[in-house]
Motif scaffolding. Structure first.
Motif, PDB file in Angstrom:
ATOM      1  N   GLY A 168       0.796  -1.216   0.000  1.00 36.44           N
ATOM      2  CA  GLY A 168       0.000   0.000   0.000  1.00 36.44           C
ATOM      3  C   GLY A 168       0.829   1.267   0.000  1.00 36.44           C
ATOM      4  O   GLY A 168       0.293   2.366  -0.176  1.00 36.44           O
ATOM      5  N   LEU A 169       2.138   1.121   0.181  1.00 34.63           N
ATOM      6  CA  LEU A 169       3.052   2.281   0.210  1.00 34.63           C
ATOM      7  C   LEU A 169       4.021   2.246  -0.976  1.00 34.63           C
ATOM      8  O   LEU A 169       5.078   2.863  -0.914  1.00 34.63           O
ATOM      9  CB  LEU A 169       3.842   2.283   1.522  1.00 34.63           C
ATOM     10  CG  LEU A 169       3.017   2.439   2.804  1.00 34.63           C
ATOM     11  CD1 LEU A 169       3.886   2.143   4.019  1.00 34.63           C
ATOM     12  CD2 LEU A 169       2.437   3.850   2.906  1.00 34.63           C
ATOM     13  N   ARG A 170       3.660   1.546  -2.040  1.00 35.24           N
ATOM     14  CA  ARG A 170       4.614   1.329  -3.142  1.00 35.24           C
ATOM     15  C   ARG A 170       5.132   2.629  -3.750  1.00 35.24           C
ATOM     16  O   ARG A 170       6.258   2.665  -4.241  1.00 35.24           O
ATOM     17  CB  ARG A 170       3.977   0.458  -4.229  1.00 35.24           C
ATOM     18  CG  ARG A 170       2.734   1.021  -4.865  1.00 35.24           C
ATOM     19  CD  ARG A 170       2.264   0.134  -6.038  1.00 35.24           C
ATOM     20  NE  ARG A 170       1.998  -1.211  -5.619  1.00 35.24           N
ATOM     21  CZ  ARG A 170       0.809  -1.637  -5.199  1.00 35.24           C
ATOM     22  NH1 ARG A 170      -0.207  -0.790  -5.116  1.00 35.24           N
ATOM     23  NH2 ARG A 170       0.630  -2.893  -4.851  1.00 35.24           N
ATOM     24  N   SER A 171       4.338   3.693  -3.690  1.00 38.89           N
ATOM     25  CA  SER A 171       4.795   4.967  -4.255  1.00 38.89           C
ATOM     26  C   SER A 171       5.735   5.706  -3.311  1.00 38.89           C
ATOM     27  O   SER A 171       6.349   6.709  -3.694  1.00 38.89           O
ATOM     28  CB  SER A 171       3.590   5.863  -4.587  1.00 38.89           C
ATOM     29  OG  SER A 171       2.865   6.194  -3.409  1.00 38.89           O
ATOM     30  N   ASP A 172       5.854   5.203  -2.077  1.00 38.38           N
ATOM     31  CA  ASP A 172       6.687   5.870  -1.071  1.00 38.38           C
ATOM     32  C   ASP A 172       7.983   5.125  -0.767  1.00 38.38           C
ATOM     33  O   ASP A 172       8.809   5.615   0.001  1.00 38.38           O
ATOM     34  CB  ASP A 172       5.912   6.026   0.244  1.00 38.38           C
ATOM     35  CG  ASP A 172       4.677   6.888   0.089  1.00 38.38           C
ATOM     36  OD1 ASP A 172       4.828   8.100  -0.153  1.00 38.38           O
ATOM     37  OD2 ASP A 172       3.560   6.351   0.210  1.00 38.38           O
ATOM     38  N   THR A 173       8.153   3.925  -1.335  1.00 41.94           N
ATOM     39  CA  THR A 173       9.294   3.086  -0.959  1.00 41.94           C
ATOM     40  C   THR A 173      10.054   2.588  -2.179  1.00 41.94           C
ATOM     41  O   THR A 173       9.557   2.614  -3.311  1.00 41.94           O
ATOM     42  CB  THR A 173       8.840   1.850  -0.155  1.00 41.94           C
ATOM     43  OG1 THR A 173       8.161   0.940  -1.043  1.00 41.94           O
ATOM     44  CG2 THR A 173       7.913   2.234   0.975  1.00 41.94           C
ATOM     45  N   GLY A 174      11.247   2.083  -1.911  1.00 44.44           N
ATOM     46  CA  GLY A 174      11.983   1.347  -2.915  1.00 44.44           C
ATOM     47  C   GLY A 174      11.415  -0.054  -3.007  1.00 44.44           C
ATOM     48  O   GLY A 174      10.406  -0.370  -2.374  1.00 44.44           O
ATOM     49  N   ASP A 175      12.060  -0.904  -3.768  1.00 44.03           N
ATOM     50  CA  ASP A 175      11.586  -2.282  -3.908  1.00 44.03           C
ATOM     51  C   ASP A 175      11.789  -3.034  -2.590  1.00 44.03           C
ATOM     52  O   ASP A 175      12.912  -3.108  -2.082  1.00 44.03           O
ATOM     53  CB  ASP A 175      12.342  -3.003  -5.025  1.00 44.03           C
ATOM     54  CG  ASP A 175      12.012  -2.434  -6.391  1.00 44.03           C
ATOM     55  OD1 ASP A 175      10.910  -1.874  -6.552  1.00 44.03           O
ATOM     56  OD2 ASP A 175      12.862  -2.543  -7.296  1.00 44.03           O
ATOM     57  N   PRO A 176      10.730  -3.599  -2.026  1.00 43.18           N
ATOM     58  CA  PRO A 176      10.863  -4.317  -0.751  1.00 43.18           C
ATOM     59  C   PRO A 176      11.449  -5.710  -0.925  1.00 43.18           C
ATOM     60  O   PRO A 176      11.330  -6.324  -1.987  1.00 43.18           O
ATOM     61  CB  PRO A 176       9.427  -4.394  -0.243  1.00 43.18           C
ATOM     62  CG  PRO A 176       8.597  -4.382  -1.487  1.00 43.18           C
ATOM     63  CD  PRO A 176       9.336  -3.537  -2.478  1.00 43.18           C
ATOM     64  N   ALA A 177      12.096  -6.196   0.138  1.00 46.87           N
ATOM     65  CA  ALA A 177      12.626  -7.559   0.173  1.00 46.87           C
ATOM     66  C   ALA A 177      12.213  -8.193   1.490  1.00 46.87           C
ATOM     67  O   ALA A 177      12.372  -7.580   2.556  1.00 46.87           O
ATOM     68  CB  ALA A 177      14.142  -7.559   0.047  1.00 46.87           C
ATOM     69  N   VAL A 178      11.649  -9.394   1.446  1.00 50.27           N
ATOM     70  CA  VAL A 178      11.246 -10.089   2.667  1.00 50.27           C
ATOM     71  C   VAL A 178      12.500 -10.551   3.410  1.00 50.27           C
ATOM     72  O   VAL A 178      13.358 -11.223   2.832  1.00 50.27           O
ATOM     73  CB  VAL A 178      10.334 -11.290   2.349  1.00 50.27           C
ATOM     74  CG1 VAL A 178      10.058 -12.103   3.611  1.00 50.27           C
ATOM     75  CG2 VAL A 178       9.027 -10.809   1.743  1.00 50.27           C
ATOM     76  N   ILE A 179      12.608 -10.177   4.679  1.00 53.17           N
ATOM     77  CA  ILE A 179      13.804 -10.499   5.456  1.00 53.17           C
ATOM     78  C   ILE A 179      13.553 -11.592   6.499  1.00 53.17           C
ATOM     79  O   ILE A 179      14.506 -12.151   7.056  1.00 53.17           O
ATOM     80  CB  ILE A 179      14.355  -9.249   6.172  1.00 53.17           C
ATOM     81  CG1 ILE A 179      13.330  -8.716   7.181  1.00 53.17           C
ATOM     82  CG2 ILE A 179      14.763  -8.179   5.164  1.00 53.17           C
ATOM     83  CD1 ILE A 179      13.910  -7.802   8.226  1.00 53.17           C
TER      84      ILE A 179
END
Length: 263
Positions: free
Chosen positions: A107-118
């Motif tokens: 829901g924050l894709r326009s506010d973040t870089g590409d996420p990675a599951v840690i």
């Protein structure tokens, strides 16, 4: 809404939208100058918004990262993922975000870089020490005489809890719905509830004050923890380096030792 505080801060219950807006004012004021964004000795200060269930392990993660990167100081602000998302949308100054579900991050894709599951996590039933009400399964939580506390449905752990209860056709009328997994755990620890559903890792932090009842794998839910940089970060390169480091063998070992599953 919680402010960025020293890493050993424990997540507190939020008090509604009005207080959240007030709480953001000091954060926004902190955006004043480049000097204010630096820690003692001119170190780069990174502010990481992180899910409440990461509170204990990230204290160790932050220490380890600072030892390897002596020019960086890491501060964490812990809260329910939905509260962290609200902080991002309202412009709170921060550099990276780690949520307890992929939905909130998406829901924050326009506010973040590409996420990675840690990391990943599972659910467990927490009861009072000694399990005085003899809870044995999810089905027992439907007992109307049992005081059950759950996280609110907009909180990732609350959403996971609803998913597993619905799948087993178990109807629970909670005595309260809390803003974070730590708030649920606190209610059980204090004896204000007979049982609650929390993450395995949170239950482990209170093992001498509560008992746990395992939820079988076939009835359980997997929580995924994505991490991403924030586009508004004034330390983009350093924030990206921290997010990448969370997937290194050293960081993964620390998460695993705290009870988290590998991505």
């Amino acid at each position: 809404m919680p402010l960025p505080l020293p890493r050993r801060w424990t997540a507190r219950r939020t008090a509604g939208a009005a207080l959240c807006a007030i709480a953001l004012l000091p954060l926004l004021a902190a955006c004043g100058s480049d000097d204010e964004a630096n820690g003692p000795g001119g170190k780069t200060q990174l502010t990481v918004l992180a899910a409440a269930s990461l509170t204990d392990v990230f204290a160790k993660v932050g220490d380890a990262y600072e030892k390897e990167h002596p020019d960086v100081r890491v501060r964490f602000s812990f809260a329910g993922s939905q509260d962290l998302a609200a902080q991002v949308r309202q412009g709170a100054p921060a550099d990276a975000l780690v949520t307890a579900d992929t939905k909130t991050m998406a829901g924050l894709r326009s506010d973040t870089g590409d996420p990675a599951v840690i990391a990943r996590n599972r659910l467990v039933i927490a009861t009072g020490e000694g399990n005085p009400r003899h809870v044995k399964s999810l089905q027992d939580l439907a007992d109307s005489d049992l005081k059950v506390v759950l996280a609110a449905p907009e909180v990732p752990v609350g959403r996971y809890s609803k998913k597993v209860l619905d799948a087993q056709h178990v109807h629970v009328q909670p005595v309260s719905q809390e803003p974070s997994v730590r708030a649920v755990l606190s209610k059980v620890k204090l004896g204000e509830a007979d049982a609650g559903i929390v993450y395995v890792t949170d239950a482990a932090t209170a093992e001498h004050r509560i008992d746990t009842v395992a939820i079988p794998d076939a009835q359980n839910a997997i929580a995924s923890y994505p991490a991403a940089t924030l586009n508004s970060s004034r330390h983009g390169a350093q924030a990206a380096a921290f997010v990448r480091w969370l997937s290194t063998a050293k960081a993964q070992k620390m998460l695993h030792n705290a009870g988290f599953q590998r991505p």
